[in-house]
Design a protein around this motif. Structure first.
Motif, PDB file in Angstrom:
ATOM      1  N   LEU A  95      12.457   7.587   1.889  1.00 19.87           N
ATOM      2  CA  LEU A  95      12.429   6.805   3.120  1.00 19.87           C
ATOM      3  C   LEU A  95      11.559   7.481   4.173  1.00 19.87           C
ATOM      4  O   LEU A  95      10.783   6.812   4.871  1.00 19.87           O
ATOM      5  N   GLU A  96      11.655   8.792   4.298  1.00 13.44           N
ATOM      6  CA  GLU A  96      10.807   9.521   5.247  1.00 13.44           C
ATOM      7  C   GLU A  96       9.345   9.388   4.866  1.00 13.44           C
ATOM      8  O   GLU A  96       8.481   9.243   5.732  1.00 13.44           O
ATOM      9  N   TYR A  97       9.049   9.435   3.578  1.00 11.35           N
ATOM     10  CA  TYR A  97       7.679   9.255   3.101  1.00 11.35           C
ATOM     11  C   TYR A  97       7.148   7.888   3.528  1.00 11.35           C
ATOM     12  O   TYR A  97       6.052   7.770   4.054  1.00 11.35           O
ATOM     13  N   VAL A  98       7.957   6.854   3.325  1.00  7.13           N
ATOM     14  CA  VAL A  98       7.553   5.489   3.690  1.00  7.13           C
ATOM     15  C   VAL A  98       7.346   5.388   5.199  1.00  7.13           C
ATOM     16  O   VAL A  98       6.353   4.816   5.666  1.00  7.13           O
ATOM     17  N   LYS A  99       8.261   5.952   5.981  1.00  6.88           N
ATOM     18  CA  LYS A  99       8.132   5.907   7.444  1.00  6.88           C
ATOM     19  C   LYS A  99       6.842   6.582   7.900  1.00  6.88           C
ATOM     20  O   LYS A  99       6.124   6.059   8.749  1.00  6.88           O
ATOM     21  N   GLU A 100       6.562   7.752   7.338  1.00  7.85           N
ATOM     22  CA  GLU A 100       5.340   8.473   7.711  1.00  7.85           C
ATOM     23  C   GLU A 100       4.103   7.661   7.364  1.00  7.85           C
ATOM     24  O   GLU A 100       3.163   7.574   8.148  1.00  7.85           O
ATOM     25  N   ARG A 101       4.095   7.104   6.175  1.00  8.14           N
ATOM     26  CA  ARG A 101       2.932   6.328   5.735  1.00  8.14           C
ATOM     27  C   ARG A 101       2.762   5.055   6.560  1.00  8.14           C
ATOM     28  O   ARG A 101       1.648   4.673   6.870  1.00  8.14           O
ATOM     29  N   LEU A 102       3.850   4.425   6.928  1.00 14.27           N
ATOM     30  CA  LEU A 102       3.734   3.229   7.764  1.00 14.27           C
ATOM     31  C   LEU A 102       3.211   3.602   9.138  1.00 14.27           C
ATOM     32  O   LEU A 102       2.431   2.859   9.729  1.00 14.27           O
ATOM     33  N   GLY A 103       3.613   4.747   9.640  1.00 13.52           N
ATOM     34  CA  GLY A 103       3.069   5.219  10.906  1.00 13.52           C
ATOM     35  C   GLY A 103       1.579   5.434  10.811  1.00 13.52           C
ATOM     36  O   GLY A 103       0.824   5.074  11.708  1.00 13.52           O
ATOM     37  N   ALA A 104       1.114   5.983   9.697  1.00 15.19           N
ATOM     38  CA  ALA A 104      -0.310   6.211   9.491  1.00 15.19           C
ATOM     39  C   ALA A 104      -1.048   4.899   9.356  1.00 15.19           C
ATOM     40  O   ALA A 104      -2.176   4.754   9.822  1.00 15.19           O
ATOM     41  N   VAL A 105      -0.416   3.915   8.749  1.00 11.36           N
ATOM     42  CA  VAL A 105      -1.058   2.619   8.583  1.00 11.36           C
ATOM     43  C   VAL A 105      -1.269   1.960   9.934  1.00 11.36           C
ATOM     44  O   VAL A 105      -2.335   1.418  10.215  1.00 11.36           O
ATOM     45  N   THR A 106      -0.282   2.067  10.831  1.00 12.47           N
ATOM     46  CA  THR A 106      -0.418   1.410  12.126  1.00 12.47           C
ATOM     47  C   THR A 106      -1.454   2.088  13.001  1.00 12.47           C
ATOM     48  O   THR A 106      -2.009   1.458  13.882  1.00 12.47           O
ATOM     49  N   GLN A 145       2.414   9.072  -6.648  1.00 11.99           N
ATOM     50  CA  GLN A 145       2.690  10.490  -6.411  1.00 11.99           C
ATOM     51  C   GLN A 145       3.169  11.139  -7.711  1.00 11.99           C
ATOM     52  O   GLN A 145       4.093  10.646  -8.352  1.00 11.99           O
ATOM     53  N   GLN A 146       2.526  12.254  -8.086  1.00 11.16           N
ATOM     54  CA  GLN A 146       2.954  12.979  -9.286  1.00 11.16           C
ATOM     55  C   GLN A 146       4.363  13.533  -9.090  1.00 11.16           C
ATOM     56  O   GLN A 146       5.207  13.378  -9.953  1.00 11.16           O
ATOM     57  N   GLU A 147       4.552  14.188  -7.938  1.00 17.82           N
ATOM     58  CA  GLU A 147       5.872  14.705  -7.608  1.00 17.82           C
ATOM     59  C   GLU A 147       6.453  13.814  -6.523  1.00 17.82           C
ATOM     60  O   GLU A 147       5.935  13.770  -5.412  1.00 17.82           O
ATOM     61  N   LYS A 148       7.478  13.097  -6.857  1.00 13.68           N
ATOM     62  CA  LYS A 148       8.097  12.180  -5.896  1.00 13.68           C
ATOM     63  C   LYS A 148       8.761  12.971  -4.775  1.00 13.68           C
ATOM     64  O   LYS A 148       9.404  13.989  -5.025  1.00 13.68           O
ATOM     65  N   PRO A 149       8.580  12.528  -3.537  1.00 17.41           N
ATOM     66  CA  PRO A 149       9.215  13.238  -2.415  1.00 17.41           C
ATOM     67  C   PRO A 149      10.732  13.121  -2.486  1.00 17.41           C
ATOM     68  O   PRO A 149      11.269  12.116  -2.956  1.00 17.41           O
ATOM     69  N   ALA A 150      11.402  14.159  -2.010  1.00 15.23           N
ATOM     70  CA  ALA A 150      12.866  14.164  -2.020  1.00 15.23           C
ATOM     71  C   ALA A 150      13.421  13.083  -1.092  1.00 15.23           C
ATOM     72  O   ALA A 150      14.455  12.486  -1.370  1.00 15.23           O
ATOM     73  N   GLN A 151      12.720  12.827  -0.007  1.00 11.82           N
ATOM     74  CA  GLN A 151      13.147  11.833   0.967  1.00 11.82           C
ATOM     75  C   GLN A 151      12.161  10.657   0.941  1.00 11.82           C
ATOM     76  O   GLN A 151      11.211  10.618   1.724  1.00 11.82           O
ATOM     77  N   THR A 176       0.831  -1.207   0.000  1.00 10.22           N
ATOM     78  CA  THR A 176       0.000   0.000   0.000  1.00 10.22           C
ATOM     79  C   THR A 176       0.863   1.254   0.000  1.00 10.22           C
ATOM     80  O   THR A 176       0.614   2.199  -0.758  1.00 10.22           O
ATOM     81  N   VAL A 177       1.892   1.270   0.838  1.00  8.87           N
ATOM     82  CA  VAL A 177       2.770   2.440   0.925  1.00  8.87           C
ATOM     83  C   VAL A 177       3.537   2.631  -0.374  1.00  8.87           C
ATOM     84  O   VAL A 177       3.620   3.752  -0.896  1.00  8.87           O
TER      85      VAL A 177
END
Length: 134
Positions: A66-77, A58-64, A50-51
């Motif tokens: 890994l940070e994007y993935v960490k944030e999204r995993l936090g939201a998933v939990t 994402q149209q514009e890929k985040p610069a970081q 899902t993440v």
């Protein structure tokens, strides 16, 4: 230790060994398969999929990334059944606390009507015999 991502043109890595190669060499295929099934059963594979799908879309890929993935995993939990149950319990306890505080205020008001000399604050009265309170 620095790992090389260089390949020989056919897809084989050249240079130093990557940590995943160490893992593959140390763990049997049966153990890897058992672990893969465990990750699927526990929802890890679905969460990561899902993440990663969200990142891909994402149209514009985040610069970081890994940070994007960490944030999204936090939201998933945060949406796990256990977390929702704890949030509901916390809300229920807050409401109960509010009701008890209101009841306490009502009882204090009644006490003041029947015993006007009773203290209004939350401080206990000093013992009449001069003994220290416990």
């Amino acid at each position: 230790m620095v790992y090389s991502n260089e390949t020989d043109g056919v897809g084989n890595r050249t240079g130093e060994c990557h940590p995943i190669d160490d893992f593959r060499n140390q763990v049997s295929p049966a153990d890897r398969e058992h672990f893969r099934r465990y990750l699927e059963r526990s929802g890890v594979v679905d969460s990561l999929t899902t993440v990663f799908a969200s990142l891909y879309e994402q149209q514009e890929k985040p610069a970081q990334a890994l940070e994007y993935v960490k944030e999204r995993l936090g939201a998933v939990t945060l949406t796990s059944p256990h977390t929702r149950a704890l949030q509901q319990e916390a809300n229920d306890l807050r409401q109960r606390c509010e009701c008890l505080e209101e009841e306490n205020e009502d009882l204090k008001a009644k006490l003041q009507r029947y015993e006007p000399d009773a203290p209004e604050d939350d401080e206990p009265e000093a013992p009449e015999d001069g003994a220290a309170a416990n």
